[in-house]
Enzyme design. Structure first.
Site, mmCIF file in Angstrom:
data_model
loop_
_atom_site.group_PDB
_atom_site.id
_atom_site.type_symbol
_atom_site.label_atom_id
_atom_site.label_comp_id
_atom_site.label_asym_id
_atom_site.label_seq_id
_atom_site.Cartn_x
_atom_site.Cartn_y
_atom_site.Cartn_z
ATOM 1 N N ARG A 231 81.048 -16.245 53.401
ATOM 2 C CA ARG A 231 81.488 -17.563 53.839
ATOM 3 C C ARG A 231 82.956 -17.449 54.206
ATOM 4 N NH1 ARG A 231 76.908 -18.516 54.316
ATOM 5 N NH2 ARG A 231 75.635 -20.211 53.454
ATOM 6 N N GLU A 260 84.158 -23.898 60.377
ATOM 7 C CA GLU A 260 83.156 -23.759 61.434
ATOM 8 C C GLU A 260 82.710 -25.131 61.948
ATOM 9 O OE1 GLU A 260 79.914 -21.538 59.826
ATOM 10 O OE2 GLU A 260 81.185 -19.903 59.133
ATOM 11 N N HIS A 278 78.449 -17.464 63.278
ATOM 12 C CA HIS A 278 77.604 -17.557 62.083
ATOM 13 C C HIS A 278 76.133 -17.299 62.439
ATOM 14 C CE1 HIS A 278 77.459 -19.454 57.828
ATOM 15 N NE2 HIS A 278 76.540 -18.513 57.973
#
Length: 319
Positions: A231, A260, A278
């Site tokens: 993450r 994000e 991602h």
């Protein structure tokens, strides 16, 4: 009348199309005024579709008094307030899948991309530079050391693949794993010093937020590479940008970021970084599977049946 559902965030388009064929869908993520949309539909919405990355807290549930099911596209790791849902009689359903191997696959792909300069040399060829210049050279993975931060299921998948590329493996985590022979380092900076490529796979927990500090990056050194498939907040993003700019590390390949989908623009001009949006679990296979499970959960609930994929109690993550 068709049940009304609220879609919190962007999801796989074929799944959204299917939802719109079966339900009255209100897309919060496309609304010009989300607050106004909530005021308009809150008394009618009986179901909500979210993702494993988006917070669904008590306040949001309280704003939807008729809510009876939260269907997550993906598995939430602490993003849904399960206690609040239980108090309100709201079913929480998810889409369990085996994503560990997918993330491990991408992690090694990113290691190859940054160490062998795949993206940089692709840009070199497209710019027509090969005619007059020599291409930038990368380094081989063979004989190098892969340091893995958290040897959970994803970390173990990375270790197997790293060995297949001729790398040696060592790891860091909160405890030594008794069932593996890889060297263990309780000191993360020492692991970084040993590694040619440091791959971060740990879950985002209070103890891992900002785990990869400037000190860890300095220990990795000017010949070392960082890969993050965990993450974004696990890595000190500003420290990483500075280390890349100043060439205090050789490069980084990042699939995740702090905010994000907003990625720091300071990363864009840097040649020694590979950026992905991602994509660790983002394959058509997995998206199709998750879409089928979201629909199955909603269909079962609105027909008065138990959902086939309830959110099972589980640990936030394995390290």
């Amino acid at each position: 009348m068709r049940p009304e559902i609220l879609v919190i965030a962007r999801i796989y388009p074929p799944t959204l199309d299917a939802l719109e064929r079966e339900y009255t869908v209100h897309n919060l993520w496309t609304a010009r005024d989300p607050d106004a949309l909530m005021r308009e539909v809150s008394g009618r919405v009986r179901g909500a579709v979210t993702t494993g990355l988006i917070s669904f807290d008590r306040a949001r549930m309280e704003s939807l008094p008729r809510l009876k099911i939260i269907a997550s596209f993906g598995t939430p790791n602490g993003t849904v307030d399960v206690a609040a849902a239980k108090e309100r009689g709201v079913v929480v359903a998810n889409t369990p899948d085996s994503i560990q191997e997918l993330v491990a696959e991408l992690a090694i792909g990113l290691a190859v991309a940054i160490m062998r300069k795949v993206c940089e040399t692709d840009r070199f060829v497209r710019a027509g530079k090969w005619v007059t210049q020599s291409p930038p050279m990368g380094i081989s993975l063979i004989g190098k050391t892969c340091g893995i931060v958290a040897l959970g299921r994803i970390g173990r998948g990375i270790a197997r693949r790293a060995e297949a590329f001729g790398m040696s493996v060592c790891y860091h985590g909160p405890r030594r794993k008794d069932d593996v022979s890889y060297p263990y380092y309780s000191d993360l900076e020492e692991l970084a010093r040993r590694a040619d490529c440091l791959i971060v796979t740990c879950p985002l927990l209070p103890a891992t937020r900002g785990l990869i500090t400037a000190r860890v990056l300095n220990a990795l050194g000017p010949g070392g590479f960082l890969v993050n498939v965990a993450r974004g907040p696990v890595v000190d993003e500003q420290a990483l940008i500075a280390a890349l700019r100043e060439r205090r590390i050789a490069g980084a390949a990042l699939d995740v970021f702090w905010d994000e989908p907003r990625v720091p623009e300071d990363l864009f001009p840097l040649e020694n970084v590979v950026l992905m949006p991602h994509m660790g679990t983002a394959t058509l296979d997995v998206r199709d599977e998750r879409g089928r499970k979201v629909l199955a959960n909603l269909r079962a609930h609105f027909s008065g049946q138990p959902v086939p994929y309830p959110l099972a109690p589980r640990a936030l993550g394995e390290q």
